[in-house]
Design an enzyme around this catalytic site. Structure first.
Site, PDB file in Angstrom:
ATOM      1  CE  LYS A   1       3.101  -1.601 -17.196  1.00 37.26           C
ATOM      2  NZ  LYS A   1       4.220  -1.020 -17.959  1.00 37.26           N
TER       3      LYS A   1
ATOM      4  CE1 TYR B   1     -19.978  16.484   1.837  1.00 33.87           C
ATOM      5  CE2 TYR B   1     -19.122  14.873   0.272  1.00 33.87           C
ATOM      6  CZ  TYR B   1     -19.494  15.220   1.560  1.00 33.87           C
ATOM      7  OH  TYR B   1     -19.361  14.301   2.554  1.00 33.87           O
TER       8      TYR B   1
HETATM    9  C1  LIG Z   1       3.943  -1.223 -19.358  1.00 29.07           C
HETATM   10  C2  LIG Z   1       4.962  -1.672 -20.335  1.00 29.07           C
HETATM   11  C3  LIG Z   1       4.580  -2.346 -21.507  1.00 29.07           C
HETATM   12  C4  LIG Z   1       3.143  -2.515 -21.937  1.00 29.07           C
HETATM   13  O1  LIG Z   1       2.671  -1.333 -22.562  1.00 29.07           O
HETATM   14  P1  LIG Z   1       1.214  -1.280 -23.249  1.00 29.07           P
HETATM   15  O2  LIG Z   1       1.190   0.045 -23.899  1.00 29.07           O
HETATM   16  O3  LIG Z   1       0.214  -1.396 -22.143  1.00 29.07           O
HETATM   17  O4  LIG Z   1       1.131  -2.412 -24.193  1.00 29.07           O
HETATM   18  C5  LIG Z   1       5.579  -2.864 -22.306  1.00 29.07           C
HETATM   19  N1  LIG Z   1       6.883  -2.707 -21.983  1.00 29.07           N
HETATM   20  C6  LIG Z   1       7.282  -2.033 -20.879  1.00 29.07           C
HETATM   21  C7  LIG Z   1       8.729  -1.873 -20.597  1.00 29.07           C
HETATM   22  C8  LIG Z   1       6.331  -1.478 -20.029  1.00 29.07           C
HETATM   23  O5  LIG Z   1       6.751  -0.786 -18.955  1.00 29.07           O
END
Ligand SMILES: *Cc1c(COP(=O)(O)O)cnc(C)c1O
Length: 409
Positions: A50, A291
């Site tokens: 994602k 700045y």
């Molecule tokens: C983002 C997510 C993961 C992955 O989590 P990590 O800590 O990056 O391994 C797994 N399951 C769900 C439902 C998530 O939203």
């Protein structure tokens, strides 16, 4: 209903026009996927890509992870799943939240595996699957204590019943998400056990009603590393795939888990953030560059200007927290406030820094290195937010470690 117009897309980033880039090491992705797949076997590895693969580039990371031994991909959004299909990736893609009803037609058309946890979600998907005469595998998510998304445990039987009653839907998975899993505190361990117990109760009562999913899953990276009992049929690893621990204290747990699986080795960071010095100027002692004039130069110094700023994901707080960068294999402090497009670096008196020199913001140079967790400490956040925060204006250059030197602009 007419949709509001979407504003225009940003220009395509080009490292040849502005020398600042993220290097994404696909050899490290393959290595990490193989390490994790062996560690969790016989559970299978789903890699979470994602947010454009946590800022690394989802399609390239997905391909390398599948080569390394992953068998599933997971995304947050339907459009992220569509992008993987358009990149020619045919592996199963789990969408981690229930898509809106309006998105179900595309879920079906692109062969994505949606998460469901409402009756209306089941109905919307069943209608689209029937319209397309397609069979759609679904995963039902149960809320066991995170209290974000997922059905309440007492509602799961009804939702699964609706899934199996729809001729076009297949009950492929049942899962939950762990709220505290970094194994750093005893009460965290206890709550993880509580969540796993609630999932098991749901699984058992469904089984008693003859409803058995092919896959049951719960673990994120921390769960996969620190809670072997959470691995079940499938683990969903995001951060670990990118070579970063989910918590800074999990190194020993990872080493133990890798060894217990008969493997050896460590995770390798996949991403580095680099740029080139665009300009060097000599500034007198006591002058206060940038700045707000917040950094009095302690000595007459060469100040290097680097063309990357907070619009690219180098937060203003990086200066306030005492963040450093690497030039010539040495740590150098920022010479004042981070600006939108540029940072200033104090290279000290008689520095041998010249325009064109490579600057490392995250990654290794010579004997030194700066990790995403070091940034997280400076910025009072977690490594996840650091890598996801690198903006779309920075080009992602895909490399294999062996070719890294040759590929750098
Ligand atoms: C983002 C997510 C993961 C992955 O989590 P990590 O800590 O990056 O391994 C797994 N399951 C769900 C439902 C998530 O939203």
């Amino acid at each position: 209903m007419t949709e509001p117009a979407v504003t225009g897309a940003p220009p395509t980033p080009r490292a040849d026009l502005r020398p600042a880039w993220v290097a994404v090491d696909l050899a490290a992705v393959r290595h990490n996927a193989a390490l994790l797949a062996q560690m969790v076997a016989p559970s299978r590895l789903c890699v979470v890509v994602k947010a454009d693969g946590y800022g690394h580039g989802a399609a390239a990371v997905s391909r390398a992870a599948l080569e390394g031994g992953a068998s599933w991909l997971a995304v947050a959004l339907v459009e992220e799943g569509i992008a993987l299909r358009q990149a020619g990736i045919s592996a199963p893609v789990l969408v981690l939240s229930e898509p809106p009803a309006d998105a179900m037609a595309e879920v079906v058309a692109h062969g994505l595996v949606p998460t469901l946890y409402t009756r209306s979600g089941v109905r919307a998907l069943a209608e689209e699957a029937a319209a397309a005469a397609s069979t759609v595998a679904v995963h039902v998510k149960v809320d066991t204590g995170m209290h974000r998304v997922g059905a309440d445990p007492q509602d799961v039987a009804e939702i699964v019943g609706a899934v199996v009653a729809a001729p076009q839907l297949r009950f492929d998975g049942l899962y939950t998400h762990l709220a505290v899993a970094d194994g750093s505190a005893t009460e965290d361990d206890d709550f993880t056990a509580t969540q796993l117990g609630r999932l098991e109760d749901v699984r058992r009562s469904l089984a008693a009603a003859g409803l058995t999913p092919r896959l049951v899953h719960a673990a994120n990276s921390a769960g996969a590393i620190a809670h072997p009992s959470a691995r079940l049929d499938l683990v969903r690893c995001g951060i670990a795939l990118y070579g970063l621990l989910p918590g800074p204290g999990l190194g020993p747990a990872l080493a133990a888990a890798v060894a217990a699986g008969g493997g050896h080795g460590e995770l390798r960071p996949v991403l580095s953030l680099r740029a080139r010095v665009s300009f060097v100027r000599n500034v007198d002692e006591g002058e206060r560059p940038s700045y707000g004039r917040r950094y009095p130069l302690p000595e007459p110094s060469a100040v290097a200007i680097v063309p990357i700023g907070y619009a690219d994901g180098v937060p203003r707080r990086y200066f306030d927290g005492g963040g450093t960068v690497l030039i010539g294999g040495r740590r150098r402090p920022l010479a004042g406030t981070v600006t939108m497009d540029q940072i200033l670096v104090d290279c000290g008196p008689a520095a041998d820094v010249v325009a064109g020199d490579e600057v490392v913001l995250i990654g290794a140079q010579g004997e030194e290195s700066i990790s995403a967790w070091e940034w997280a400490k400076v910025l009072d956040t977690i490594a996840y937010e650091v890598v996801c925060g690198i903006g779309p204006r920075v080009p992602r250059l895909v490399i294999d470690a062996e070719q890294a030197a040759a590929a750098a602009p």
